[in-house]
Design an enzyme around this catalytic site. Structure first.
Site, mmCIF file in Angstrom:
data_model
loop_
_atom_site.group_PDB
_atom_site.id
_atom_site.type_symbol
_atom_site.label_atom_id
_atom_site.label_comp_id
_atom_site.label_asym_id
_atom_site.label_seq_id
_atom_site.Cartn_x
_atom_site.Cartn_y
_atom_site.Cartn_z
ATOM 1 N N HIS A 3 4.869 6.717 11.729
ATOM 2 C CA HIS A 3 4.549 6.348 10.246
ATOM 3 C C HIS A 3 3.723 7.736 9.914
ATOM 4 O O HIS A 3 2.429 7.697 10.046
ATOM 5 C CB HIS A 3 3.603 5.242 10.115
ATOM 6 C CG HIS A 3 3.195 4.692 8.825
ATOM 7 N ND1 HIS A 3 3.500 5.541 7.649
ATOM 8 C CD2 HIS A 3 2.651 3.519 8.290
ATOM 9 C CE1 HIS A 3 3.381 4.821 6.769
ATOM 10 N NE2 HIS A 3 2.594 3.673 6.881
ATOM 11 N N ARG A 39 0.727 -1.113 -0.035
ATOM 12 C CA ARG A 39 -0.013 0.004 0.014
ATOM 13 C C ARG A 39 0.803 1.308 -0.123
ATOM 14 O O ARG A 39 0.752 2.316 -0.855
ATOM 15 C CB ARG A 39 -0.827 -0.134 1.351
ATOM 16 C CG ARG A 39 -2.039 0.489 0.957
ATOM 17 C CD ARG A 39 -2.912 0.341 2.528
ATOM 18 N NE ARG A 39 -2.646 -0.956 2.897
ATOM 19 C CZ ARG A 39 -3.127 -2.329 2.738
ATOM 20 N NH1 ARG A 39 -4.309 -1.918 2.074
ATOM 21 N NH2 ARG A 39 -2.420 -3.229 3.134
ATOM 22 N N THR A 40 1.721 1.366 1.304
ATOM 23 C CA THR A 40 2.399 2.610 1.231
ATOM 24 C C THR A 40 3.596 2.709 -0.034
ATOM 25 O O THR A 40 3.520 3.950 -0.506
ATOM 26 C CB THR A 40 3.072 2.474 2.393
ATOM 27 O OG1 THR A 40 2.272 2.436 3.417
ATOM 28 C CG2 THR A 40 4.118 3.770 2.707
#
Lengths: 181, 307
Positions: free
Chosen positions: B136, B58-59
């Site tokens: 994060h 995802r990231t």
């Protein structure tokens, strides 16, 4: 000591008459409203686009689709800018493919904003044509760009400031030219 | 207003004004991803290196898409295919990348502080995409963007963050951010997954899910790291899910207009029952969409602007 010279070159009535004339000229040149859309460039152009849309609605009884364009993402000075300009939202809720687009801005100066705007528009599809309407053309072009519809040609020197204030952005309708020594 | 920093290392270092600037800027980038031609020339000629020492879909994809939609050249390096497997140190890797003149390095690393070390070593902007159990920041920013969109602001909201708090950089970054923006935060998790001094972060600490989610406006469920099973912090997935899963039965304790968030990847049937993950409360996919816009905004704000 700084001395400021300020001159009103266009008042509320003058702006209104110019916009009325521009609305008629747009209709004349495009032979009506078929396929016509208006795109206002943030921020001044957006208010002018809405006013021209209203004038066209009175004349033709049609609401021409009107969108908002922010050109920040297309500027040619981003890499050099010390302070990042804050991008606002672009809102063009209709396709531009095959449309006749009238781009609207308050002041035409170097032409760089219009260059950026045209690049942005083409990313939304291939318009049939793009025309340009401005309230003030103050000269000093740095790119080969000219307006199709002009409210007023205002010869100015580079160190002068031309500002269009409008009631929609907390002011009165007027065009002012300023010079500081 | 200008971002005063070269790097985005953690939410802890960001002011309320900076968070608002990032979220406002991100809103303007949303529209680009809805266009037929999803690309603007804003970062043409800039190079973004995604340096990922930990697994991520995802990231990493989100950063890559964000860069590409702004016309930056994006390069992905993952630890398994890089010289790291040949024994190169982080600092040497960074120095070598620096010598190729990129503009931004996005880094994910299992060691807390790795992005900070990098930021001190090199001239380029560094964006932390997750460091150990520390922070994060881009996840917290996209979570805050989602909350602001759905709830109109942060003041007076109760946010419950539930799961493995101790091992969650998402929880930590969100707590810093949400507290700054004026929300109340309650955390819940088994005692083995709760840091000892948690209350010092200014949050309500609970050991039962039900207590934390009662009257919550937002419930943020964390991914349980199944690879930690049998590491003595929890006996089995089944036991964990019987106490700490959000489901049809307990969601009623939260406010009627509650939204359910999850940073992904979801363990279906463990921390979230499938009917909740796909249900009307879930904003999980909005989070993913907003993630691209937030990362576009950060790439835009940290590049250029040098005097």
């Amino acid at each position: 000591m700084a001395i400021e010279q300020k001159k009103v070159v266009m008042d509320a009535d003058g702006i209104d008459r110019s916009l009325t004339r521009i609305a008629y000229e747009i209709l004349e040149k495009n032979k009506g409203v078929e396929n016509l859309v208006l795109i206002g460039i943030r921020t001044g152009g957006v208010y002018l686009a809405n006013r021209i849309q209203k004038k066209i609605a009175i004349i033709e009884k049609v609401n021409v689709p009107t969108g908002i364009l922010d050109i920040t993402f297309y500027r040619d000075d981003l890499a050099r800018a010390r302070k990042k300009p804050h991008p606002e939202k672009t809102d063009i809720p209709f396709g531009l493919e095959g449309r006749k687009v009238v781009l609207i801005d308050d002041v035409l100066f170097t032409g760089r904003t219009i260059r950026a705007a045209m690049d942005a528009l083409i990313d939304f599809g291939r318009p049939k044509l793009i025309q340009l309407a401005v309230l003030i053309d103050r000269g000093h072009r740095e790119l080969p760009i000219r307006a199709d519809f002009v409210g007023k040609n205002l010869p100015s020197s580079r160190d002068e400031q031309v500002s269009v204030s409008l009631t929609e952005k907390k002011g009165q309708d007027e065009v002012v030219i300023e010079r500081s020594f | 207003m200008k971002l005063a920093k070269k790097d985005i290392l953690g939410i802890k270092d960001l002011s309320v004004e900076e968070i608002n600037l990032i979220l406002d800027t991100a809103e303007s980038f949303v529209e680009i991803s809805t266009r037929e031609i999803k690309k603007v020339p804003t970062l043409r000629g800039k190079t973004v290196i995604n340096l990922f020492f930990e697994a991520s879909t995802r990231t990493r994809t989100s950063f890559e898409i964000a860069g590409k939609r702004l016309s930056a050249d994006t390069i992905n390096i993952s630890a398994s295919t890089s010289s790291v497997v040949k024994g190169e140190t982080l600092v040497d890797t960074a120095r070598n990348l620096e010598a190729m003149n990129p503009d931004i390095i996005v880094i994910r690393h299992s060691a807390a502080g790795a992005p900070h070390l990098l930021a001190r070593m090199i001239r380029q902007s560094v964006i932390n995409a997750g460091d150990g159990f520390h922070e994060h920041p881009t996840q917290a920013l996209l979570d805050m963007m989602t909350i602001r969109n759905k709830k109109g602001g942060f003041g007076g909201l109760k946010v419950a963050i539930c799961g493995d708090i101790a091992h969650s950089r998402v929880a930590r970054s969100n707590i810093y951010g949400l507290k700054k923006m004026g929300a109340k935060v309650a955390v819940a998790g088994p005692a083995t997954m709760m840091p000892r001094d948690m209350d010092k972060m200014g949050v309500e600490v609970h050991y039962h899910l039900e207590e934390a989610i009662t009257d919550a406006d937002i419930v943020m469920m964390l991914r349980i790291q199944t690879e930690r099973q049998n590491q003595s912090i929890f006996p089995s997935l089944r036991e964990y899910s019987s106490y700490f899963s959000l489901n049809k039965r307990n969601i009623g304790l939260a406010k009627k207009d509650v939204i359910v968030m999850h940073p992904g990847p979801v363990n279906r049937g463990v921390e979230l029952s499938p009917d909740i993950a796909d249900g009307p409360y879930s904003v999980i996919l909005d989070q993913v969409t907003n993630g691209v816009a937030v990362r576009m905004a950060l790439l835009y704000l940290v590049t250029g602007g040098e005097s």
